[in-house]
Design an enzyme around this catalytic site. Structure first.
Site, PDB file in Angstrom:
ATOM      1  CB  ALA A  29      -1.728   7.644  -4.069  1.00 30.18           C
ATOM      2  CB  ALA A  78      -0.912  -0.010   1.218  1.00 32.19           C
ATOM      3  CG  ASN A  79      -0.087   4.750  -1.748  1.00 31.23           C
ATOM      4  OD1 ASN A  79      -0.776   5.608  -1.227  1.00 31.23           O
ATOM      5  ND2 ASN A  79      -0.462   4.105  -2.850  1.00 31.23           N
ATOM      6  NE  ARG A  80       4.921   6.546   4.818  1.00 24.96           N
ATOM      7  CZ  ARG A  80       4.933   5.820   5.936  1.00 24.96           C
ATOM      8  NH1 ARG A  80       3.896   5.842   6.748  1.00 24.96           N
ATOM      9  NH2 ARG A  80       5.976   5.076   6.222  1.00 24.96           N
TER      10      ARG A  80
END
Ligand code: C5P
Length: 223
Positions: free
Chosen positions: A95, A29-31
């Site tokens: 994102a 995943a990402n932030r």
């Protein structure tokens, strides 16, 4: 039916990160918090648009008056976006993970008795903004993308606008000093075919409202 300058307009917004499964319990995943994308969906709905928000996993509440389609992976996000077409405008603020695990495991990966670690082979994900921006009968009249950069923000954003085939790019500085990721404020430059406008530091909700007003001015009243 809704009032406002975007009444009768259909809009698609993507928001949040994507989760790319490794196995049934693990993911990459990402932030991304989804704050900016969700605020844009809310602002467009407040101007009367019929908004579909396709969002990866976030803790943001569903914006009022918006149809929310939750997804996990980039490929699911693309499918949900295609299902929301036709729209007049698409704003891609998600994102999206650039890569997924090429073949995610059907069962939870287990530690090997010999101590060997698994190797993850990645495959490139579809680019949703570029896919929706490609010419064709379902191409939205206005395609808006984001460019999160840590340096040479404007130059990279110009390249991105050309490469992805979108009409506008909202460029923002996500270097640590700017505090954009997960924060409430955002300093952006809007790149359109007509020029480049630097906006002052604004709350993400103010960036969203300003962008929504610009979209409404550009489209004019629905036929
Ligand atoms: O190439 P980059 O990820 O920096 O581009 C950012 C823009 O492209 C954002 O608008 C983002 O939502 C969109 N994007 C996308 N699908 C991807 C990657 C990025 O829609 N797979």
């Amino acid at each position: 039916t809704a009032d406002g300058p975007l009444a009768g307009r259909r809009v698609l917004v993507t928001s949040g990160p994507t989760h790319e499964p490794i196995d049934p319990v693990r993911y990459i995943a990402n932030r991304s918090s989804g704050k900016q994308g969700h605020a844009i969906a809310a602002a467009l709905a407040a101007l009367g648009a019929e908004v579909t928000l396709v969002t990866g996993p976030v803790t943001q509440p569903d914006p009022a008056g918006v149809r929310v389609v939750p997804v996990e992976s980039a490929r699911d996000m693309l499918d949900a976006c295609r299902a929301a077409l036709p729209v007049d405008v698409a704003v891609c603020a998600a994102a999206v993970a650039d890569w997924r695990v090429a073949s995610s495991a059907a069962q939870k990966l287990k530690k090997a008795p010999d101590g060997d670690s698994p190797t993850l082979t990645l495959a490139e994900n579809p680019d949703i903004l570029a896919t929706l921006s490609a010419p064709g009968p379902d191409r939205p009249a206005l395609m808006v993308g984001f460019a999160a950069e840590t340096e040479h923000v404007i130059a990279h954003a110009r390249d991105k606008r050309a490469r992805k085939g979108c009409d506008w790019i909202v460029a923002n500085d996500v270097g640590a000093a700017a505090g954009t990721f997960g924060g409430d404020a955002n300093t952006v430059t809007l790149l359109t075919g007509d020029g480049e406008e630097g906006w002052p530091p604004l709350d993400k909700t103010e960036v969203a409202e300003r962008l929504a007003r610009r979209i409404a001015e550009t489209l004019g009243p629905a036929p």
